[in-house]
Design a protein around this motif. Structure first.
Motif, PDB file in Angstrom:
ATOM      1  N   SER A  96       2.440   7.053  -3.869  1.00 31.34           N
ATOM      2  CA  SER A  96       1.993   6.040  -2.918  1.00 31.34           C
ATOM      3  C   SER A  96       3.190   5.408  -2.213  1.00 31.34           C
ATOM      4  O   SER A  96       4.261   5.259  -2.806  1.00 31.34           O
ATOM      5  CB  SER A  96       1.184   4.952  -3.630  1.00 31.34           C
ATOM      6  OG  SER A  96       1.963   4.285  -4.608  1.00 31.34           O
ATOM      7  N   ARG A 119      -1.306   7.657   0.634  1.00 36.10           N
ATOM      8  CA  ARG A 119      -1.512   8.182  -0.711  1.00 36.10           C
ATOM      9  C   ARG A 119      -1.502   9.714  -0.678  1.00 36.10           C
ATOM     10  O   ARG A 119      -1.953  10.332   0.280  1.00 36.10           O
ATOM     11  CB  ARG A 119      -2.869   7.727  -1.281  1.00 36.10           C
ATOM     12  CG  ARG A 119      -3.105   6.235  -1.244  1.00 36.10           C
ATOM     13  CD  ARG A 119      -2.290   5.524  -2.303  1.00 36.10           C
ATOM     14  NE  ARG A 119      -2.532   4.090  -2.264  1.00 36.10           N
ATOM     15  CZ  ARG A 119      -1.790   3.229  -1.593  1.00 36.10           C
ATOM     16  NH1 ARG A 119      -0.722   3.663  -0.920  1.00 36.10           N
ATOM     17  NH2 ARG A 119      -2.060   1.943  -1.597  1.00 36.10           N
ATOM     18  N   ASP A 167      -8.568   2.637  -2.145  1.00 37.72           N
ATOM     19  CA  ASP A 167      -8.012   3.756  -1.389  1.00 37.72           C
ATOM     20  C   ASP A 167      -9.155   4.579  -0.811  1.00 37.72           C
ATOM     21  O   ASP A 167     -10.270   4.589  -1.345  1.00 37.72           O
ATOM     22  CB  ASP A 167      -7.145   4.648  -2.280  1.00 37.72           C
ATOM     23  CG  ASP A 167      -5.959   3.903  -2.873  1.00 37.72           C
ATOM     24  OD1 ASP A 167      -5.471   2.957  -2.226  1.00 37.72           O
ATOM     25  OD2 ASP A 167      -5.537   4.272  -3.978  1.00 37.72           O
TER      26      ASP A 167
END
Length: 217
Positions: A96, A119, A167
């Motif tokens: 990340s 990510r 995410d």
């Protein structure tokens, strides 16, 4: 992979401008299991600019296959797994890169920093039985994330940190491997929807909450 390299180059550039550094370790609930993250944070990139950059490497266990998935004839994977003594395993390794904006918090014991970032998740999981029969599923997915980080100063150079975020991952190829070989199913393939419903790699929105500590140099 090119996006990952670009992110790493951006972090190396931030290191050259940083006035402070910290190392952060945290653990908690990540996606569908327990895990943790180690991260390096480059802070105070320029005088008066309350930005920081964080590069993290995370690991989490995973519920690799959906127990409620109907494998046929009204039998769920969970029941089939139990009846045939299968052992299931799964893991996520995540790179990340986040940009944090430190909110003004003069006089407050807690500092807050919302963040956004990129990510890259590497998923592996599968099942095996006592006879050596096994199957493995793997995927590598790009995503985007955000959240908020709270830090409480315990001593001048040590903070307790809490991190809450979400995410979003794009659909990616899923590779199915067994003793007879392997095959890769791509988004758009007629078989992809069913396989994606069975394999629980990060797909779409996923959530995480972590608690840890950060030491500043």
């Amino acid at each position: 992979m090119k996006k990952t390299l670009v992110g790493l180059l951006a972090f190396l550039g931030a290191l050259g401008m940083a006035q402070k550094f910290s190392v952060e370790a945290s653990a908690g609930y990540i996606y569908s299991g327990l895990g943790g993250q180690l991260a390096v944070v480059a802070e105070d990139l320029a005088p008066g600019l309350p930005l920081a950059v964080r590069l993290g490497l995370g690991f989490a266990t995973s519920d690799a296959l959906d127990d409620n998935y109907n494998i046929g004839g009204g039998t769920t994977w969970g029941q089939y797994k139990k009846d045939n003594n299968f052992t299931e395993w799964g893991q996520n390794i995540t790179l990340s890169l986040d940009v944090l904006y430190k909110l003004p918090a003069q006089g407050l014991p807690v500092s807050l920093a919302p963040y956004l970032g990129l990510r890259y998740n590497m998923f592996e999981g599968g099942a095996y039985d006592n006879s050596g029969n096994s199957g493995k599923y793997s995927s590598n997915a790009f995503g985007f994330g955000g959240g908020i980080r709270a830090a409480y100063a315990v001593i001048p150079n040590l903070d307790v940190v809490a991190d809450l975020g979400a995410d979003y991952y794009l659909q990616s190829d899923i590779t199915v491997s067994s003793s007879s070989g392997s095959t890769t199913i791509r988004p758009g393939d007629p078989r992809y929807a069913n396989l994606n419903a069975f394999v629980t790699q990060p797909d779409g929105f996923v959530f995480r909450v972590r608690l840890g500590a950060a030491y500043r140099f």
